[in-house]
Design a protein around this motif. Sequence first.
Motif, PDB file in Angstrom:
ATOM      1  N   SER A   1       0.609  -8.626   7.065  1.00 33.80           N
ATOM      2  CA  SER A   1       1.188  -6.862   7.201  1.00 33.80           C
ATOM      3  C   SER A   1      -0.630  -6.284   7.089  1.00 33.80           C
ATOM      4  O   SER A   1      -1.071  -6.858   6.401  1.00 33.80           O
ATOM      5  CB  SER A   1       1.448  -6.355   5.936  1.00 33.80           C
ATOM      6  N   SER A   2      -0.704  -5.387   7.810  1.00 38.80           N
ATOM      7  CA  SER A   2      -2.178  -4.399   8.355  1.00 38.80           C
ATOM      8  C   SER A   2      -2.562  -4.152   6.403  1.00 38.80           C
ATOM      9  O   SER A   2      -2.884  -3.230   6.142  1.00 38.80           O
ATOM     10  CB  SER A   2      -1.445  -3.394   9.138  1.00 38.80           C
ATOM     11  N   ILE A   3      -1.726  -3.905   5.259  1.00 34.32           N
ATOM     12  CA  ILE A   3      -1.263  -2.940   4.193  1.00 34.32           C
ATOM     13  C   ILE A   3      -1.272  -4.075   2.538  1.00 34.32           C
ATOM     14  O   ILE A   3      -2.077  -3.742   1.909  1.00 34.32           O
ATOM     15  CB  ILE A   3      -0.483  -1.344   4.425  1.00 34.32           C
ATOM     16  N   MET A   4      -0.052  -4.677   3.121  1.00 33.18           N
ATOM     17  CA  MET A   4       0.196  -5.168   2.420  1.00 33.18           C
ATOM     18  C   MET A   4      -0.057  -6.773   2.491  1.00 33.18           C
ATOM     19  O   MET A   4      -0.093  -7.258   3.098  1.00 33.18           O
ATOM     20  CB  MET A   4       1.879  -5.388   2.339  1.00 33.18           C
ATOM     21  N   PRO A   5      -1.188  -6.696   1.384  1.00 34.17           N
ATOM     22  CA  PRO A   5      -2.087  -8.109   1.071  1.00 34.17           C
ATOM     23  C   PRO A   5      -1.008  -9.526   1.043  1.00 34.17           C
ATOM     24  O   PRO A   5      -1.372 -10.847   1.731  1.00 34.17           O
ATOM     25  CB  PRO A   5      -2.955  -8.354   0.886  1.00 34.17           C
TER      26      PRO A   5
END
Length: 459
Positions: free
Chosen positions: A278-282
Amino acid sequence: TSNRMWGGRFAEGPDAIMEAINASIGFDQRLAAQDITGSRAHAAMLAACGIISDSDAQAIREGLLTVLSEIEAGRFSFSTALEDIHMNVEARLKELIGEPAGRLHTARSRNDQVATDFRLWVRDQCDAAITGLEALQRALVAQAEAGADWVMPGFTHLQTAQPVTWGHHMMAYVEMFGRDAARMRDARARMNESPLGAAALAGTSFPIDREMTAQALGFDRPMANSLDAVSDRDFALEFLSSATICAMHLSRLAEELVIWSSAQFRFVALSDRFSTGSSIMPQKKNPDAAELIRAKVGRILGAQVGLTMVMKGLPLAYSKDMQEDKEQVFDAADSLMLALAAMTGMVSDMTANRTALEAAAGSGFSTATDLADWLVRALGLPFREAHHVTGALVRMAETQGCDLHELELGQMQSVHSGITADVYDVLGVHNSVASRISYGGTAPVRVREQVARWKGLLG
Ligand code: ARG
């Protein structure tokens, strides 16, 4: 300027919009190899039947190979003014070999030509689907063999039902994909007749040999009716319906992988190679490939519906509507092959979480049926009464917040006095699956038989 292809009858060329709606070269260039194979067989037959000279046939056949190599090397410039792959190839052949090129189209029409090309193309796709399905089956069989005796919950209504084995669950899909491959084989066998020589619609007065071209192209025989040969696309529809059913099966497996790979289930871990982030949730590791496979059935069924609607109500024989047959079939075939390859990769790479599977297998009173069956066998209760007694025991366990095997013998006897300590044997999940030895059942011994059978079939 007059039309390049049929200038005789026409004083003016087509309007740009006419050309835009009419041209199929943008997509039917995918039929280039089939078109050239078909034309080479046709030319050889024309010469063998004394309709054109051997030297003309020779020039045509060699020239066509040159055209093919130009196309394959990306050195061919396709022309929209020449409408389709058939006219593009023939025009280039004319540039290369001159006058003999004009003799290739003797005793032939683009109607039987395109029907032949498309059949050859769809036939190849049936073969590709079978190969892809077999690869996927091998990956599933390998998973089944590794975990033939691993226990997991079996579900109905996605509620815990009875314990099953991981191997049994994997082998269920092997059966489904086996039928999908069989459907592709059936479709292939039925479509394997040659339309070539049907000409425009009525056959031809030239003394052609349709058996010869049929054989050269790997068809079992020529189609028996020239009107039928140029005007049906049922072979493509049969491929699409087989593809739809296969895609539906893929979609179900994909859905299970999506559920199983969630943090709530943890039944499987997908490999990094077949996951995305995900680009936000590592923390995220998403099963995108499974989701995309789950979706493919939509466009494949869409193609089947679309082509059915194109064909519906068309009078015999060829109508230009039928040019709309190709894009949908191309897209459906591409989607199916990619979905099969992605599923094979995911299944080969995935790791089943044996511990999580086993823990889940015993939860949710999954051995309640085993308990009821024991009451029938050991105490001679009618099944309906056994069902009732077991239901009362489940309710007792639920109230206490424990599993069935955690109830004390005294508590069980308060529900039915005949119950003995032997009952605990059937409450374990391993005993449960091991006992289901009926043919086709989940017992490891049965699963291993099926694994061996399929390994033999798949080679
Ligand atoms: N491009 C055409 C198609 O795909 C080829 C057949 C054309 N035949 C005709 N009578 N205009 O169907």
